[in-house]
Write a protein that holds these residues in place. Structure first.
Motif, PDB file in Angstrom:
ATOM      1  N   MET A  92       2.128 -10.026  -8.721  1.00 41.53           N
ATOM      2  CA  MET A  92       1.957  -9.303  -7.464  1.00 41.53           C
ATOM      3  C   MET A  92       0.488  -9.230  -7.051  1.00 41.53           C
ATOM      4  O   MET A  92       0.160  -9.306  -5.871  1.00 41.53           O
ATOM      5  N   LYS A  93      -0.399  -9.054  -8.045  1.00 39.90           N
ATOM      6  CA  LYS A  93      -1.831  -9.055  -7.728  1.00 39.90           C
ATOM      7  C   LYS A  93      -2.250 -10.401  -7.146  1.00 39.90           C
ATOM      8  O   LYS A  93      -3.027 -10.476  -6.189  1.00 39.90           O
ATOM      9  N   SER A  94      -1.732 -11.476  -7.743  1.00 38.24           N
ATOM     10  CA  SER A  94      -2.048 -12.822  -7.255  1.00 38.24           C
ATOM     11  C   SER A  94      -1.546 -13.010  -5.829  1.00 38.24           C
ATOM     12  O   SER A  94      -2.262 -13.552  -4.975  1.00 38.24           O
TER      13      SER A  94
ATOM     14  N   THR B  84       0.831  -1.220   0.000  1.00 36.75           N
ATOM     15  CA  THR B  84       0.000   0.000   0.000  1.00 36.75           C
ATOM     16  C   THR B  84       0.861   1.264   0.000  1.00 36.75           C
ATOM     17  O   THR B  84       0.449   2.300  -0.526  1.00 36.75           O
ATOM     18  N   LYS B  85       2.050   1.176   0.588  1.00 32.97           N
ATOM     19  CA  LYS B  85       2.946   2.337   0.608  1.00 32.97           C
ATOM     20  C   LYS B  85       3.564   2.576  -0.765  1.00 32.97           C
ATOM     21  O   LYS B  85       3.807   3.710  -1.165  1.00 32.97           O
ATOM     22  N   VAL B  86       3.831   1.489  -1.508  1.00 34.40           N
ATOM     23  CA  VAL B  86       4.362   1.637  -2.863  1.00 34.40           C
ATOM     24  C   VAL B  86       3.283   2.186  -3.787  1.00 34.40           C
ATOM     25  O   VAL B  86       3.546   3.004  -4.678  1.00 34.40           O
ATOM     26  N   GLY B  87       2.034   1.706  -3.557  1.00 36.39           N
ATOM     27  CA  GLY B  87       0.900   2.219  -4.310  1.00 36.39           C
ATOM     28  C   GLY B  87       0.781   1.665  -5.712  1.00 36.39           C
ATOM     29  O   GLY B  87       0.024   2.191  -6.528  1.00 36.39           O
ATOM     30  N   THR B  88       1.551   0.626  -6.019  1.00 35.06           N
ATOM     31  CA  THR B  88       1.485   0.001  -7.341  1.00 35.06           C
ATOM     32  C   THR B  88       1.980  -1.440  -7.238  1.00 35.06           C
ATOM     33  O   THR B  88       2.662  -1.801  -6.276  1.00 35.06           O
ATOM     34  N   PHE B  89       1.625  -2.257  -8.240  1.00 37.80           N
ATOM     35  CA  PHE B  89       2.106  -3.641  -8.277  1.00 37.80           C
ATOM     36  C   PHE B  89       3.346  -3.792  -9.143  1.00 37.80           C
ATOM     37  O   PHE B  89       3.766  -4.893  -9.454  1.00 37.80           O
ATOM     38  N   LEU B  90       3.903  -2.655  -9.546  1.00 36.08           N
ATOM     39  CA  LEU B  90       5.153  -2.714 -10.302  1.00 36.08           C
ATOM     40  C   LEU B  90       6.313  -2.943  -9.349  1.00 36.08           C
ATOM     41  O   LEU B  90       6.531  -2.146  -8.428  1.00 36.08           O
ATOM     42  N   THR B  91       7.027  -4.050  -9.517  1.00 39.64           N
ATOM     43  CA  THR B  91       8.208  -4.333  -8.684  1.00 39.64           C
ATOM     44  C   THR B  91       9.338  -4.799  -9.589  1.00 39.64           C
ATOM     45  O   THR B  91       9.126  -5.120 -10.756  1.00 39.64           O
TER      46      THR B  91
END
Length: 549
Positions: free
Chosen positions: A508-510, A493-500
């Motif tokens: 990441m969504k999974s 939630t702190k990153v605010g995206t599923f891009l890693t």
């Protein structure tokens, strides 16, 4: 001949064969030799019952007894249950001379092995030879039967001193008894004295074993490798090379040696269990599956036909699922379920309800049904079982670890040492397995702890992407731990995206979805549940967003 007739007329003999004409033919031979008290059985079950009622002087058993127990399994059970009198002469009869079959029988040490066809004169000679040995060692066998090993050694000494023509057989027995009570140096001296006079194979083998037990591993290894050249000593040489390498903690070589011994004599259940233990310790689970499959096949109708064989086979199948795809997991789960159904059909299954509940819990974990898995583990704790082996506890520790209950898993792992105290092949290899599992368990715990701590430090320093990477890796080792899952989604939630850096948005969504499921199925503290509920709206928002190309 009259003397023989009078002697044999007093003896009781049991003939076991599924073919009535052969029973009649053998009975005719026995009558010619002088027997009058002759009984027969057509299968292993009948023979076992008769052996519980009468102390036989002679038992002749055909290897192939049709459906049910064969001659090997009957002899195995009679020995296991101490139903053979010390004076009983036991003969196995067979029409086949296949090496694995013969080697398996030789390991059980019948008094003789008779190949069909044979004559009554040949049978009488074999009887005379077996009786001579029984007579010479009668007091020795009696002392062994009464568990008086030192007394048995004293009787061997009497024979060696007073009966020179029988000294050799007494020396061989004495050497084996000295090794049995841990007197390696005395045994070594005995074998050296025998070998000075003549190069007997049994004395060479005894010397190699005594040398190993005396702590001279390199010398013993050299002697055992030389004994591999002889068919007479090859099987036991492989066995002892296995033990020697276990002692060196070289489990890979130990495994190879026992596999070779297993090829020579595949029906030895103790060796197959040892092979399975070493296979798991070496992370060769597929080899353990093969070993348990052999055990299941060869133990049917035997005294070793127990629910534990099915449980261990099922456990090894679930262990195979660690790095498997969904199709392979489904296949192994189906097999495992079938094995539990077989336990239900063939045994009084209430005795293993606790173990079955643990297996079902592990299956539930593989299906992602965490609440069900935890309920099943709770159920397993309610059942008392006559079985409580190291295998059972290892399986339960794995199940608790998989559900994220580290404290209970650690507690069970700590209790394992008390169950592996014997100095036999199964216990020795089981100790290796337990130590490997404990070592791996602790290494994994430490790695997870380090990653979690690093993730927390990154999080506290507002380095959120790095924090996510640490928590993802920690979570990959323990995907059912709610605390790790909570730390991970909070960082997301702190990153605010599923891009890693290391995972696609889809992956990441999974992971995020699984984390939420684990958290909601877990009994978290009130504080942690508040944390989660405050994060949940942001997570739902993130999950609803379209993936960025």
């Amino acid at each position: 001949m009259i003397l023989h007739n009078a002697f044999y007329a007093k003896k009781k003999v049991l003939v076991v064969d599924d073919c009535e004409p052969i029973r009649s033919a053998v009975k005719g031979m026995l009558q010619k030799i002088g027997f009058s008290n002759i009984q027969s059985a057509s299968n292993g079950a009948q023979a076992l019952q008769k052996a519980t009622e009468v102390k036989w002087d002679f038992i002749l058993v055909d290897f192939n007894l049709g459906d049910g127990k064969d001659g090997f399994q009957l002899f195995e059970e009679l020995k296991y249950k101490d139903l053979l009198a010390p004076h009983c002469c036991f003969f196995i009869i067979s029409a086949e001379n296949r090496r694995p079959q013969v080697h398996g029988l030789v390991e059980l040490q019948p008094d003789d092995f008779l190949l069909k066809p044979f004559t009554y004169k040949g049978l009488e000679k074999r009887f005379a030879r077996a009786l001579a040995k029984k007579r010479i060692l009668a007091k020795v066998y009696q002392a062994i039967d009464e568990k008086e090993v030192v007394e048995a050694i004293n009787h061997c000494n009497d024979i060696i001193k007073n009966e020179s023509k029988n000294a050799l057989v007494a020396l061989r027995m004495k050497g084996e008894l000295l090794l049995q009570i841990g007197e390696a140096q005395r045994a070594l001296k005995l074998y050296d004295n025998v070998l000075e006079k003549r190069s007997y194979s049994w004395a060479k083998l005894g010397k190699a074993i005594a040398t190993f037990k005396a702590g001279e591993q390199n010398t013993s290894e050299q002697q055992l490798f030389e004994l591999l050249e002889s068919e007479e000593t090859r099987l036991e040489a492989y066995d002892w090379l296995g033990r020697l390498n276990i002692n060196r903690q070289d489990t890979a070589t130990a495994f190879e040696m026992l596999i070779e011994a297993g090829k020579i004599s595949p029906r030895n259940m103790v060796r197959q269990r040892a092979i399975a233990n070493l296979a798991i310790a070496n992370n060769e689970v597929d080899e353990a599956v093969r070993a348990y499959s052999r055990i299941l096949k060869n133990s049917r109708y035997s005294v070793f036909d127990t629910p534990e064989n099915y449980l261990n086979f099922a456990r090894s199948l679930l262990d195979l699922c660690t790095d498997s795809n969904k199709l392979e997991i489904a296949k192994q789960v189906t097999k495992c379920t079938e094995l539990m159904g077989e336990i239900e059909r063939r045994f009084y299954s209430d005795s293993v309800k606790a173990q079955e509940a643990v297996l079902k819990a592990r299956i539930a974990v593989l299906k992602g049904e965490m609440e069900s898995a935890r309920d099943l583990l709770d159920e397993s704790e309610k059942h008392e079982s006559p079985y409580d082996s190291a295998d059972d506890r290892l399986d339960k520790a794995k199940a608790y670890f998989a559900t994220g209950n580290l404290s209970r898993s650690d507690e069970i792992m700590a209790s394992l040492d008390e169950l592996v105290e014997k100095d036999d092949l199964i216990s020795t290899t089981l100790q290796v397995l337990v130590e490997k599992e404990k070592e791996g368990h602790e290494e994994l715990r430490e790695r997870i702890r380090q990653l979690n701590n690093e993730g927390l430090k990154f999080y506290q320093n507002a380095m959120y992407p790095q924090s996510v990477e640490c928590f993802v890796e920690a979570y990959s080792f323990m995907p059912n731990n709610a605390s790790l899952a909570l730390n991970l989604v909070q960082a997301i939630t702190k990153v605010g995206t599923f891009l890693t850096q290391g995972h696609s948005p889809k992956e990441m969504k999974s992971i995020c979805n699984r984390c939420m499921t684990i958290i909601e199925q877990s009994d978290l503290s009130e504080n942690n549940m508040r944390r989660y509920h405050s994060l949940k709206p942001e997570l739902i928002q993130l999950l609803s967003e379209k993936e960025i190309a």
